[in-house]
Design a protein around this motif. Structure first.
Motif, PDB file in Angstrom:
ATOM      1  N   GLU A 170      -0.964   1.236  11.379  1.00 44.87           N
ATOM      2  CA  GLU A 170      -1.702   1.937  11.239  1.00 44.87           C
ATOM      3  C   GLU A 170      -2.182   2.654  11.941  1.00 44.87           C
ATOM      4  N   GLY A 212      -1.625   4.208   6.626  1.00 45.92           N
ATOM      5  CA  GLY A 212      -2.613   2.816   5.641  1.00 45.92           C
ATOM      6  C   GLY A 212      -4.087   1.927   7.168  1.00 45.92           C
ATOM      7  N   TRP A 248       1.620  -4.907   8.416  1.00 45.47           N
ATOM      8  CA  TRP A 248       0.758  -3.985   8.129  1.00 45.47           C
ATOM      9  C   TRP A 248       1.160  -3.541   9.281  1.00 45.47           C
ATOM     10  N   SER A 259       0.955  -1.421   0.114  1.00 44.01           N
ATOM     11  CA  SER A 259       0.313   0.106   0.353  1.00 44.01           C
ATOM     12  C   SER A 259       1.163   0.963  -0.231  1.00 44.01           C
ATOM     13  N   THR A 295      -0.860  -5.596   4.247  1.00 40.11           N
ATOM     14  CA  THR A 295      -0.318  -4.286   3.480  1.00 40.11           C
ATOM     15  C   THR A 295       0.460  -4.690   2.495  1.00 40.11           C
ATOM     16  N   LYS A 296       1.609  -5.186   3.118  1.00 39.79           N
ATOM     17  CA  LYS A 296       2.549  -5.352   2.271  1.00 39.79           C
ATOM     18  C   LYS A 296       3.613  -6.538   2.498  1.00 39.79           C
TER      19      LYS A 296
END
Length: 336
Positions: A322, A191, A320, A175, A199-200
């Motif tokens: 966030e 993200g 990920w 992302s 996300t990766k």
């Protein structure tokens, strides 16, 4: 000891014959002393000249005829030839030349044998072969063989084998919140979470290997949203039409990740949690998936364990972030 006179003939000097009183050779009596002249012959093979004056012989007393004399010819003794001197040995130069010639001849014979063995033959009929005339070889450039691709082993790797080692400084994709800067992997905190998978996604080809450990070294740089900030590691991931499913190891702040650290079966029904505060220090996070047990280990200490019978397979792994700005230093996968 002297010999007695009566043991020899006084006329001819022959030894006395036992039982005889007179010498049977000349008729002389034993006991007399032989006084006749002694004639020394210088050359027994030659006779005196015929014109030499005759000398009247003198006979011993009681004998009127000369004693018998040897009338044969004396054998001529041939002188023995002196042994010949040993021949002079050949000079060293001749020996070296002879040995060199023998070696050269041997090499010629060996080369001829090798050429005869290497000469091809063509078959001219059943049971017969016709020799082909030898042709001088022509140098042909050797073709370089292309190595065959290595077959992928189907057996399971040994525990501890490195299955994947990601170069995080060149890890592209994922992302938009993931960024590369001077060989560093960073996240800006904009993200989403890990409920829908990483996300990766790591470029690791794990195939059918299901027992492995993902080890990531990361550091939180600052919190963007203190209430929802979280990051984590995804294992045994399997994107499906019903959404991503697998396991998520989460670290965050209240109320996310159950207030510290947790393991959750995404699209599943189980979860477990433990107390942990990451702060802004560098930590090593390890998630082990072996059979139906998932362990979450932080800095060599076990924080959470989850036993679940839902997801035994899944080769996708990743991370990920966030609501937090952070940096990733390494990402590795090891066999269990």
């Amino acid at each position: 000891m002297a010999k007695s006179a009566d043991q020899f003939c006084g006329n001819c000097g022959n030894p006395r014959v036992v039982g005889q009183s007179v010498c049977p050779t000349c008729g002389g009596s034993y006991g007399e002393i032989y006084t006749g002249p002694m004639q020394i012959i210088q050359n027994p093979t030659s006779l005196p000249p015929t014109n030499a004056p005759e000398v009247a012989p003198t006979f011993p007393v009681g004998r009127t005829t000369p004693p018998p004399q040897y009338s044969g010819v004396m054998p001529t003794i041939q002188p023995t030839a002196a042994p010949s001197a040993p021949g002079k040995p050949p000079p060293l130069r001749k020996i070296i030349i002879a040995q060199g010639a023998a070696i050269i001849l041997l090499l010629v014979v060996l080369i001829a044998v090798l050429l005869a063995r290497s000469s091809p033959t063509t078959s001219s009929g059943p049971g017969t072969a016709t020799s082909i005339a030898h042709v001088s070889p022509t140098l042909v450039p050797t073709a370089t063989a292309t190595p065959a691709p290595t077959a992928t082993a189907t057996s399971q790797p040994k525990p501890g084998d490195v299955l994947c080692n990601v170069n995080v400084g060149a890890w592209t994709g994922g992302s938009g919140d993931w960024k590369l800067l001077n060989g560093r992997l960073l996240n800006d905190g904009t993200g989403g979470g890990g409920d829908n998978g990483p996300t990766k996604v790591a470029p690791c080809q794990l195939g059918n290997i299901s027992n492995y450990a993902v080890v990531v070294k990361m550091q939180i740089m600052q919190v963007v949203n203190g209430y929802t900030g979280n990051f984590g590691i995804s294992v045994r991931g399997n994107p499906s039409s019903n959404g991503w499913q697998g396991y998520a190891a989460c670290v965050g702040f209240y109320p996310t990740c159950n207030g510290g650290a947790s393991l959750t079966a995404i699209r599943g029904n189980t979860s477990a949690s433990g107390a942990f505060t990451p702060g802004t220090a560098v930590h090593t996070y390890r998630v082990e998936a072996k059979d139906n047990v998932i362990n979450f280990i932080i800095d060599s200490g076990l924080v959470v364990t989850l036993t679940d019978n839902e997801f035994f397979t899944g080769s996708q792994v990743g991370i990920w972030c966030e609501g937090l700005q952070m940096e990733v230093f390494s990402f590795q996968v090891f066999a269990l």
